[in-house]
Design a protein around this motif. Structure first.
Motif, mmCIF file in Angstrom:
data_model
loop_
_atom_site.group_PDB
_atom_site.id
_atom_site.type_symbol
_atom_site.label_atom_id
_atom_site.label_comp_id
_atom_site.label_asym_id
_atom_site.label_seq_id
_atom_site.Cartn_x
_atom_site.Cartn_y
_atom_site.Cartn_z
ATOM 1 N N THR A 130 0.855 -1.188 0.000
ATOM 2 C CA THR A 130 0.000 0.000 0.000
ATOM 3 C C THR A 130 0.891 1.237 0.000
ATOM 4 O O THR A 130 2.104 1.147 0.280
ATOM 5 N N PRO A 131 0.339 2.412 -0.313
ATOM 6 C CA PRO A 131 1.172 3.628 -0.354
ATOM 7 C C PRO A 131 1.902 3.921 0.954
ATOM 8 O O PRO A 131 3.077 4.305 0.945
ATOM 9 N N MET A 132 1.243 3.723 2.107
ATOM 10 C CA MET A 132 1.885 4.046 3.388
ATOM 11 C C MET A 132 3.130 3.189 3.612
ATOM 12 O O MET A 132 4.193 3.697 3.989
ATOM 13 N N TYR A 133 3.028 1.890 3.370
ATOM 14 C CA TYR A 133 4.163 0.999 3.589
ATOM 15 C C TYR A 133 5.200 1.108 2.471
ATOM 16 O O TYR A 133 6.378 0.800 2.687
ATOM 17 N N PHE A 134 4.779 1.552 1.315
ATOM 18 C CA PHE A 134 5.741 1.828 0.244
ATOM 19 C C PHE A 134 6.654 2.987 0.634
ATOM 20 O O PHE A 134 7.883 2.907 0.480
ATOM 21 N N PHE A 135 6.068 4.050 1.166
ATOM 22 C CA PHE A 135 6.878 5.174 1.653
ATOM 23 C C PHE A 135 7.726 4.757 2.850
ATOM 24 O O PHE A 135 8.872 5.209 2.997
ATOM 25 N N MET A 190 6.092 13.411 2.211
ATOM 26 C CA MET A 190 5.181 12.595 1.399
ATOM 27 C C MET A 190 4.312 11.702 2.276
ATOM 28 O O MET A 190 3.127 11.480 1.978
ATOM 29 N N MET A 191 4.878 11.191 3.359
ATOM 30 C CA MET A 191 4.102 10.350 4.265
ATOM 31 C C MET A 191 3.031 11.161 4.990
ATOM 32 O O MET A 191 1.935 10.649 5.271
ATOM 33 N N MET A 197 -4.473 12.294 3.018
ATOM 34 C CA MET A 197 -5.413 11.744 2.048
ATOM 35 C C MET A 197 -6.188 10.564 2.636
ATOM 36 O O MET A 197 -7.388 10.399 2.368
ATOM 37 N N ALA A 198 -5.532 9.729 3.436
ATOM 38 C CA ALA A 198 -6.187 8.544 3.986
ATOM 39 C C ALA A 198 -7.244 8.904 5.024
ATOM 40 O O ALA A 198 -8.284 8.227 5.115
ATOM 41 N N LEU A 213 1.597 7.319 -8.997
ATOM 42 C CA LEU A 213 1.792 8.585 -8.289
ATOM 43 C C LEU A 213 2.783 8.408 -7.141
ATOM 44 O O LEU A 213 3.641 9.275 -6.923
ATOM 45 N N CYS A 214 2.685 7.303 -6.419
ATOM 46 C CA CYS A 214 3.617 7.061 -5.316
ATOM 47 C C CYS A 214 5.053 6.958 -5.821
ATOM 48 O O CYS A 214 5.983 7.495 -5.208
ATOM 49 N N GLY A 215 5.230 6.278 -6.946
ATOM 50 C CA GLY A 215 6.567 6.177 -7.522
ATOM 51 C C GLY A 215 7.104 7.523 -7.964
ATOM 52 O O GLY A 215 8.284 7.829 -7.775
#
Length: 394
Positions: A130-135, A190-191, A197-198, A213-215
């Motif tokens: 997910t985006p959070m764990y990707f960051f 970014m986090m 957003m979440a 977008l996360c990338g």
């Protein structure tokens, strides 16, 4: 009469020449006769001078340093092509060196293995893609690289009883320290946007925060930190270092190197501080704006359980941001005071060593998903090791 005047002028001219020659010869012979008049002249070596001024034990001074630093105490030098600096470290007490070595080695190993476990847990569990764990995984990677730019060199200097770092090594350390330090700041920003957003836009979260977008956000963070570190490193490279080459720190920091320069540093100071204020202040303003919106959205939730659940998703990130930003502000606020180098070093230890070490604990102790992923990863690792052990036995 004219011939007599010409002869007198000629004689006067030769008299001046002879007088100058006698004075020059006397000036050269006087120091020799002056020194010969003493039986045992007292000459203080550059090593003793460095030891008295900076309180560095003679055993900690490398053999090459007195020759390199002798111009500092016996007159200025026009040679700007220096080869090395002297890092004084956290303490000059020989009794404390084993304790400092063991403590920082322990913290460095905890930082590397803890953040590496976060990366492996996120990459091995599909539920954490997910985006959070990707960051978070990118932040763990940046933290490993961030501490690896300074701690290994510090441990090496303590182990070899040397405080020398080459000019090229110092510039390289400044570049990578600013690169991964800036990457830390941008990823934390970014986090904060991801948490905004979440919590404030949960229905549009998965639509907006797509992998593409996360990338792009991570790539833009890396590009900005790359340009920031490159600019500051180039500004330091253009400086001239003529006399003072002793850095009162345990790693090369751009601000301290600028203070040691003998050339004009006004433009360098203006550019470095302006860009640092714009990027650092902009990131901090974005984080504060995101959390102001998050707090406003949490206050609108009616149930107490819903408020606690919403706040718990960003509590770890808020703790890391608070510790990191407060220690960085402490460094830059005390950098103007020449008598607060000890306080500045303590603040530097907090944001460069302690914060990266605590990140895995802050994100794993409060996060059930990370705990579950670590347990699954541990079980899979044990199974693979057992299979390899059975194959080796057969």
């Amino acid at each position: 009469m004219n011939s007599i005047r010409k002869c007198s002028k000629t004689v006067d001219g030769w008299g001046v020449v002879v007088a100058l020659g006698v004075l020059s010869l006397a000036g050269r012979l006087l120091p020799l006769s002056f020194l010969l008049s003493f039986e045992e002249p007292e000459l203080q070596s550059p090593s003793l001078t460095i030891q008295e001024e900076f309180r560095v034990p003679l055993s900690d001074l490398p053999l090459r340093v007195p020759n390199q630093l002798s111009h500092q105490y016996y007159g200025p030098s026009n040679n700007t092509q220096i080869s090395e600096f002297l890092l004084l470290g956290l303490s000059n007490e020989p009794e404390l060196q084993p304790l400092i070595f063991g403590l920082f080695l322990f913290m460095y190993l905890i930082t590397v293995f803890g953040n590496l476990l976060i990366i492996l847990a996120v990459s091995s569990d599909p539920h954490l893609h997910t985006p959070m764990y990707f960051f978070l995984s990118n932040l763990s990677f940046a933290d490993i690289c961030f501490t690896s730019t300074i701690i290994p060199k510090m441990l090496w200097n303590i182990q070899t009883h040397s405080k020398v770092i080459t000019y090229e090594g110092c510039i390289t350390q400044v570049y990578f320290f600013l690169l991964f330090g800036g990457l830390d700041v941008f990823l934390l920003t970014m986090m904060a946007y991801d948490r905004y957003m979440a919590i404030c836009h949960p229905l549009h979260y998965m639509v907006i925060m797509k992998p593409r977008l996360c990338g792009l956000l991570v790539l833009s963070s890396f590009i900005m930190s790359f340009l920031y570190s490159l600019m500051q490193s180039l500004m330091v490279v253009q400086l001239s270092f003529c006399t003072k080459r002793v850095i009162p720190h345990f790693f090369c920091e751009a601000n301290l190197m600028i203070k040691l320069a003998c050339s004009d540093t006004f433009i360098c100071d203006m550019v470095v501080y302006s860009v640092s204020v714009v990027l650092g202040g902009g990131s901090l303003a974005a984080i504060l704006y995101s959390y102001s919106k998050i707090i406003a959205c949490i206050n609108e939730i009616s149930s107490a359980q819903g408020k606690y659940k919403a706040f718990s998703t960003c509590a770890s990130h808020l703790s890391v941001v608070s510790l990191f930003s407060c220690s960085v502000l402490g460094v830059y606020l005390t950098s103007a005071d020449t008598h607060s180098s000890h306080s500045s070093m303590i603040a530097s230890v907090m944001y460069s060593v302690v914060t990266p070490m605590l990140n895995p604990f802050m994100y794993s102790l409060r996060n059930k998903d990370i705990k579950k992923a670590l347990k699954i990863f541990g079980k899979e690792t044990n199974k693979e090791l057992s299979v390899l052990g059975l194959k080796n036995c057969h």
